[in-house]
Design an enzyme around this catalytic site. Structure first.
Site, mmCIF file in Angstrom:
data_model
loop_
_atom_site.group_PDB
_atom_site.id
_atom_site.type_symbol
_atom_site.label_atom_id
_atom_site.label_comp_id
_atom_site.label_asym_id
_atom_site.label_seq_id
_atom_site.Cartn_x
_atom_site.Cartn_y
_atom_site.Cartn_z
ATOM 1 N N GLY A 96 0.804 -1.217 0.000
ATOM 2 C CA GLY A 96 0.000 0.000 0.000
ATOM 3 C C GLY A 96 0.831 1.258 0.000
ATOM 4 C CG ASP A 129 -0.583 8.712 4.140
ATOM 5 O OD1 ASP A 129 -0.045 7.595 4.179
ATOM 6 O OD2 ASP A 129 -0.352 9.610 4.977
ATOM 7 C CG ASP A 256 0.754 -9.035 6.123
ATOM 8 O OD1 ASP A 256 0.191 -9.651 7.048
ATOM 9 O OD2 ASP A 256 1.037 -7.824 6.184
HETATM 10 P P1 AMP Z 1 2.282 -3.511 7.885
HETATM 11 O O1 AMP Z 1 1.577 -3.564 9.197
HETATM 12 O O2 AMP Z 1 3.353 -2.445 7.811
HETATM 13 O O3 AMP Z 1 2.795 -4.832 7.471
HETATM 14 O O4 AMP Z 1 1.205 -3.050 6.815
HETATM 15 C C1 AMP Z 1 0.044 -3.782 6.545
HETATM 16 C C2 AMP Z 1 -0.573 -3.325 5.264
HETATM 17 O O5 AMP Z 1 -0.974 -1.955 5.352
HETATM 18 C C3 AMP Z 1 0.323 -3.420 4.057
HETATM 19 O O6 AMP Z 1 -0.478 -3.806 2.986
HETATM 20 C C4 AMP Z 1 0.816 -2.010 3.897
HETATM 21 O O7 AMP Z 1 1.214 -1.733 2.576
HETATM 22 C C5 AMP Z 1 -0.408 -1.210 4.286
HETATM 23 N N1 AMP Z 1 -0.078 0.131 4.763
HETATM 24 C C6 AMP Z 1 0.568 0.462 5.895
HETATM 25 N N2 AMP Z 1 0.686 1.796 5.999
HETATM 26 C C7 AMP Z 1 0.110 2.355 4.911
HETATM 27 C C8 AMP Z 1 -0.088 3.687 4.445
HETATM 28 N N3 AMP Z 1 0.341 4.743 5.131
HETATM 29 N N4 AMP Z 1 -0.725 3.837 3.277
HETATM 30 C C9 AMP Z 1 -1.160 2.792 2.579
HETATM 31 N N5 AMP Z 1 -1.012 1.514 2.956
HETATM 32 C C10 AMP Z 1 -0.384 1.283 4.117
HETATM 33 MG MG MG Z 2 3.833 -5.627 6.197
#
Ligand code: AMP
Ligand code: MG
Length: 491
Positions: A96, A129, A256
């Site tokens: 994301g 964002d 993930d």
């Molecule tokens: P994470 O907890 O960092 O593994 O993120 C989980 C999911 O949320 C992943 O698909 C990330 O790409 C998405 N994600 C985290 N932060 C953001 C952000 N600020 N904007 C868009 N997607 C996000």
């Molecule tokens: Mg992640």
């Protein structure tokens, strides 16, 4: 978006094999330009090993590249699709806020993903964002590099740029982008995505691609999908054992966030344990302690079971055959984990050969450490350097008896005292990224744009097994406080 003039290139040698997968596995997307990028940290040694001329990536050119404003020669930016179980719940996810520029083929022939984290919105951003903030990107840089220096497989960090833009979280924060380098970003969740949303042929495509990339030895083998599951299970067992042995708490072991390459990825709310306690949780969102230190091996096995489920269509079919085979493979995880952990624990205790009672010797020590709230890292260091006087733990009832057992165990091997000490020094880090030191360094960098503490801590952590008096202040555990240390995902 401009491309590099190859005559003055930084020696990028990017390939894009991931883009050869069916288009359902990714979305072509360019990083979103940022206003005023500035490099605040860069990893020249890593750059050199990638074959990059880091001098060419100085100043504006480097800033524009690491921000995604200027695409390196050969880049074909994309965001990867994946799904995953987050705290046990299955969700469609995907990059994301990360964009894969391509795979750098290094002078030694390794293929490594170059990814910009915080590079703007993608089709998988959902409500987000697409951006990242400075504190968490510096944190990932510091901890991932510390993990690497500790000898733990991990994604690496090449640079952090500030974007010159403000990112809204609870408060406005400085925006930043991290350049992440990894063997790949193929996750357990990538296979879950394939199994749920793609055709069996596409699942097979992804499996074959991953095998070619990470386990080329089995590429031509008939039962390769089963061997793949076995190999991933083994790598994860070894990885998690290494985490446990240094007291690392990942904090968000969603499927993930587990790379099939066996590298540690996705440094969000991770932190290192100070006093030994299997119930240690730092993440502010992990209310139930699902990802507590002591649960990590079990969670890894659970995640691998999700991987095996995704693989069922590729395993030999027949009544219960696939399920039975998958269960056997994953069921082997605890054995592999225990072997890896015990072997590491023997090293930490200076033990070269094997005796059955070694397990209880180690477990009894840990039990006492837990009871006494003894600092994990410094207890093993005190045993290594025989500097026991200033720790209360060593005058506790029970320790003397344990020490006598340990000493007699050490005598039941041919190695000399100096050899034992050498092994212990190689297995017991002097320095870990202590939470209070990490926070202090990040605070100075983010609030005052003063990177001196950050650079100093980074330098200290690059040689964690060396007892350098210059860095002795980083060895101390934090003074006890009434408030437990908390970490945040930093999205
Ligand atoms: P994470 O907890 O960092 O593994 O993120 C989980 C999911 O949320 C992943 O698909 C990330 O790409 C998405 N994600 C985290 N932060 C953001 C952000 N600020 N904007 C868009 N997607 C996000
Ligand atoms: Mg992640």
């Amino acid at each position: 978006m401009a491309n590099y003039d190859p005559s003055q290139g930084a020696a990028w040698h990017l390939e894009n094999t991931y883009a050869s997968l069916p288009t359902t596995f990714y979305a072509n997307v360019k990083p979103t330009r940022v206003r005023a990028p500035k490099v605040v940290v860069k990893n020249s040694a890593l750059g050199a090993s990638l074959g990059l001329d880091m001098n060419d990536l100085e100043g504006d050119r480097g800033a524009a590249t690491f921000a995604g404003n200027l695409l390196p020669e050969g880049a074909k930016p994309l965001a990867q699709a994946y799904a995953g179980h987050q705290f046990g719940h299955f969700t469609m996810l995907g990059d994301g806020r990360a964009v894969l520029l391509g795979e750098q083929v290094t002078p030694l022939g390794c293929r490594l993903d170059i990814q910009l984290k915080g590079a703007g919105r993608t089709p998988y951003s959902r409500g987000g964002d697409g951006r990242a903030t400075l504190g968490p990107m510096l944190r990932e840089y510091l901890i991932s590099e510390a993990m690497h220096a500790l000898g733990i497989p991990t994604s690496r960090s090449l640079a952090v740029v500030t974007t010159g833009e403000t990112v809204m979280r609870d408060t406005p924060l400085p925006g930043a982008i991290l350049t992440r380098v990894a063997a790949s970003h193929i996750r357990v969740g990538t296979f879950q995505y394939a199994a749920h949303y793609c055709s069996p042929a596409e699942l097979k495509n992804l499996a074959d691609y991953t095998i070619r990339r990470h386990f080329p030895d089995i590429e031509q083998t008939e039962g390769r999908y089963l061997f793949f599951l076995q190999a991933v299970t083994k790598r994860q067992a070894e990885l998690i054992a290494k985490w446990q042995l240094v007291g690392f708490v990942h904090g968000v072991m969603n499927t993930d966030n587990m790379a099939v390459s066996g590298e540690t990825i996705d440094y969000g709310p991770c932190a290192f344990m100070d006093n030994y306690d299997p119930a240690t949780v730092f993440s502010s969102i992990d209310h139930s302690g699902r990802y507590a230190y002591g649960h990590q091996p079990r969670v890894a096995a659970w995640n691998l079971a999700r991987l095996a489920e995704a693989f069922l269509p590729l395993l030999p079919q027949g009544e219960d055959t696939a399920v039975g085979i998958a269960n056997d493979v994953i069921g082997h995880f605890p054995v592999l984990y225990k072997q890896a952990w015990l072997s590491g624990m023997r090293g930490k205790l200076g033990i070269f050969n094997e005796e059955e009672a070694d397990l209880s010797l180690a477990e009894d020590l840990l039990r006492m450490m837990q009871e006494q709230r003894a600092d994990y890292t410094n207890t093993f260091l005190a045993l290594t350097f025989e500097e026991r006087s200033d720790m209360e733990f060593f005058s506790s009832t029970g320790y003397a008896a344990w020490q006598a057992r340990w000493q007699s165990r050490l005598h039941r091997q041919p190695q000399s005292g100096p050899e034992i000490k050498q092994l212990m020094q190689a297995c017991n880090p002097v320095l870990i990224p202590r939470n209070h030191r990490v926070e202090e360094a990040l605070r100075e960098a983010v609030t005052h744009q003063d990177y001196s503490l950050f650079e100093n801590l980074l330098a200290a952590l690059s040689a964690p097994f060396t007892a350098d008096p210059k860095y002795s202040h980083y060895r101390a555990a934090p003074s006890p406080t009434s408030l437990p240390y908390k970490t945040f995902c930093g999205t």
